[in-house]
Design an enzyme around this catalytic site. Structure first.
Site, short mmCIF file in Angstrom:
data_model
loop_
_atom_site.label_atom_id
_atom_site.label_comp_id
_atom_site.label_asym_id
_atom_site.label_seq_id
_atom_site.Cartn_x
_atom_site.Cartn_y
_atom_site.Cartn_z
N LYS A 72 6.90 13.05 6.27
CA LYS A 72 8.27 13.32 5.80
C LYS A 72 8.45 14.72 5.19
CE LYS A 72 9.84 8.59 4.93
NZ LYS A 72 10.52 7.72 3.98
N ASP A 109 17.39 7.92 3.26
CA ASP A 109 16.90 6.93 2.28
C ASP A 109 17.84 6.89 1.07
OD1 ASP A 109 14.66 5.93 3.58
OD2 ASP A 109 13.36 7.51 2.82
N ALA A 135 8.16 6.63 -9.41
CA ALA A 135 8.42 8.07 -9.36
C ALA A 135 7.83 8.66 -8.08
CB ALA A 135 7.83 8.75 -10.59
N GLY A 136 7.74 7.85 -7.03
CA GLY A 136 7.25 8.33 -5.74
C GLY A 136 8.40 8.77 -4.85
P1 NAP Z 1 4.86 6.27 -3.23
O1 NAP Z 1 5.44 7.63 -3.11
O2 NAP Z 1 3.42 6.06 -2.92
O3 NAP Z 1 5.16 5.75 -4.73
C1 NAP Z 1 4.63 4.51 -5.16
C2 NAP Z 1 5.20 4.18 -6.54
O4 NAP Z 1 4.73 2.88 -6.91
C3 NAP Z 1 4.75 5.13 -7.63
O5 NAP Z 1 5.75 5.25 -8.61
C4 NAP Z 1 3.52 4.41 -8.20
O6 NAP Z 1 3.22 4.75 -9.54
C5 NAP Z 1 4.00 2.97 -8.14
N1 NAP Z 1 2.86 2.05 -8.12
C6 NAP Z 1 2.02 1.81 -7.09
N2 NAP Z 1 1.09 0.91 -7.46
C7 NAP Z 1 1.35 0.58 -8.75
C8 NAP Z 1 0.74 -0.31 -9.68
N3 NAP Z 1 -0.34 -1.03 -9.36
N4 NAP Z 1 1.27 -0.41 -10.91
C9 NAP Z 1 2.37 0.32 -11.25
N5 NAP Z 1 2.98 1.18 -10.41
C10 NAP Z 1 2.48 1.30 -9.17
O7 NAP Z 1 5.63 5.24 -2.29
P2 NAP Z 1 7.17 5.28 -1.83
O8 NAP Z 1 7.26 5.93 -0.50
O9 NAP Z 1 7.98 5.80 -2.95
O10 NAP Z 1 7.45 3.72 -1.60
C11 NAP Z 1 7.49 2.80 -2.68
C12 NAP Z 1 7.76 1.40 -2.13
O11 NAP Z 1 9.04 1.38 -1.55
C13 NAP Z 1 6.78 0.98 -1.02
O12 NAP Z 1 6.51 -0.39 -1.17
C14 NAP Z 1 7.58 1.22 0.25
O13 NAP Z 1 7.16 0.38 1.31
C15 NAP Z 1 8.98 0.90 -0.21
N6 NAP Z 1 10.02 1.58 0.55
C16 NAP Z 1 10.98 0.79 1.09
C17 NAP Z 1 12.01 1.39 1.78
C18 NAP Z 1 13.06 0.51 2.39
O14 NAP Z 1 13.82 1.00 3.23
N7 NAP Z 1 13.15 -0.74 1.98
C19 NAP Z 1 12.10 2.78 1.90
C20 NAP Z 1 11.11 3.56 1.29
C21 NAP Z 1 10.06 2.94 0.61
P3 NAP Z 1 2.25 6.01 -9.88
O15 NAP Z 1 3.13 7.21 -9.85
O16 NAP Z 1 1.74 5.68 -11.22
O17 NAP Z 1 1.19 6.04 -8.82
#
Ligand code: NAP
Length: 281
Positions: A72, A109, A135-136
């Site tokens: 991305k 998104d 915060a991802g």
């Molecule tokens: P990302 O950039 O890897 O961010 C992951 C986030 O989750 C970070 O804030 C991380 O915290 C937190 N996290 C992960 N494991 C954790 C734990 N054990 N305890 C507490 N916090 C935790 O991922 P992303 O792309 O933002 O995606 C996040 C989620 O959204 C995923 O499940 C993804 O599949 C989903 N998503 C869905 C859609 C949709 O269309 N429905 C679109 C995009 C994403 P830290 O900063 O502390 O690591």
């Protein structure tokens, strides 16, 4: 339209890996519902070949493509133009190949997520007090989108405080009228005016994950959006609904971003219900 012919237009999704992507079935449903002569395919692109793949879209006459993890950000340098959302978020999930061959990077998104929560719950981010869990990449997109719509305040709660602080520093420059803050262990009084909550962590995907936030801390009238769609009913979604909060599920967000991409490529309204049905059957 049935069957691929010499005239069929091509769309796809690039990622690595990408075989698990649910976009092909979802976009195929939108294409079928609109009766268009298009095919949408998953395209595994290894990271070292992202540039070749993006340039190849133009050469091969693609209408456009979606972009998923891990490309991305990497695709940006190969594009001719970015929308304000894609530039502000710093990530592209949709590439449009214009008729003159220009490659335009979009990020659906943010708008997809915000439109989904507004459609499902009636909650609008304009003037709202917004809470973002995580915060991802997904958190950044919805926070940017909420601020662009005029959210009064955006609060982040994240496991790693430094990541949320960095996000706030970045977003605050672009959106000086929104009050951004980070809370480590919020209590109910901190969240008393929250109108919309975006659950954007990956918590809930594994059965033993803790809840990202106790819904009892949220005011009774809050609405929101869950990002996780596998499982469809996460423990957090269930707990929020048990408390009477209006929360849209992760498929609503997935369909929201996909529908906007379809509309960019085709100029036609996407059949969101058909797209969702294709994901749950
Ligand atoms: P990302 O950039 O890897 O961010 C992951 C986030 O989750 C970070 O804030 C991380 O915290 C937190 N996290 C992960 N494991 C954790 C734990 N054990 N305890 C507490 N916090 C935790 O991922 P992303 O792309 O933002 O995606 C996040 C989620 O959204 C995923 O499940 C993804 O599949 C989903 N998503 C869905 C859609 C949709 O269309 N429905 C679109 C995009 C994403 P830290 O900063 O502390 O690591």
């Amino acid at each position: 339209m049935s069957g691929i012919t010499g005239k069929t237009g091509v769309l796809g999704v690039i990622g690595w890996p990408v075989a698990h992507s649910r976009s092909p079935q979802m976009q195929a449903a939108a294409i079928a519902a609109a009766g268009l002569d298009l095919a949408y395919v998953a395209l595994p692109v290894e990271p070292a070949r992202v540039g070749d793949a993006v340039r190849g879209l133009r050469a091969l006459g693609f209408r456009g493509c979606n972009v998923t993890i891990p490309h991305k950000v990497a695709v940006i340098e190969y594009l001719d133009e970015l929308t304000p959302a894609a530039r502000g978020i710093g990530a592209v999930n949709t590439i449009e190949v214009r008729s003159d061959g220009r490659l335009v990077g979009h990020n659906t998104d943010a708008d997809g997520g915000l439109a989904a929560v507004a459609f499902e719950t009636g909650a609008d981010a304009g003037g709202a007090d917004v809470l973002v869990l995580g915060a991802g990449g997904a958190a950044r997109a919805v926070a940017w989108g909420a601020a662009a719509r005029g959210a009064r305040r955006v609060t982040f709660v994240n496991r790693t405080r430094g990541k949320a602080d960095a996000l706030v520093a970045d977003l605050a420059t672009a959106h000086p009228r929104t009050d951004f803050r980070v809370l480590e262990s919020p209590v109910a009084a901190d969240l008393a005016t929250v109108g919309i909550v975006f659950q954007m962590t990956s918590l809930g995907m594994k059965p033993d994950d803790p809840l990202p936030l106790d819904p009892a801390l949220l005011p009774a009238g809050a609405a929101g959006l869950e990002a996780v769609y596998s499982p469809l009913e996460t423990p957090w979604l269930r707990a929020c609904r048990a408390r009477g909060l209006r929360i849209a599920d992760g498929l609503t967000m997935l369909v929201g971003q996909g529908a906007l991409a379809f509309e960019i490529w085709t100029g036609q309204t996407a059949d969101r219900e058909a797209m969702r049905r294709a994901l749950v059957t």
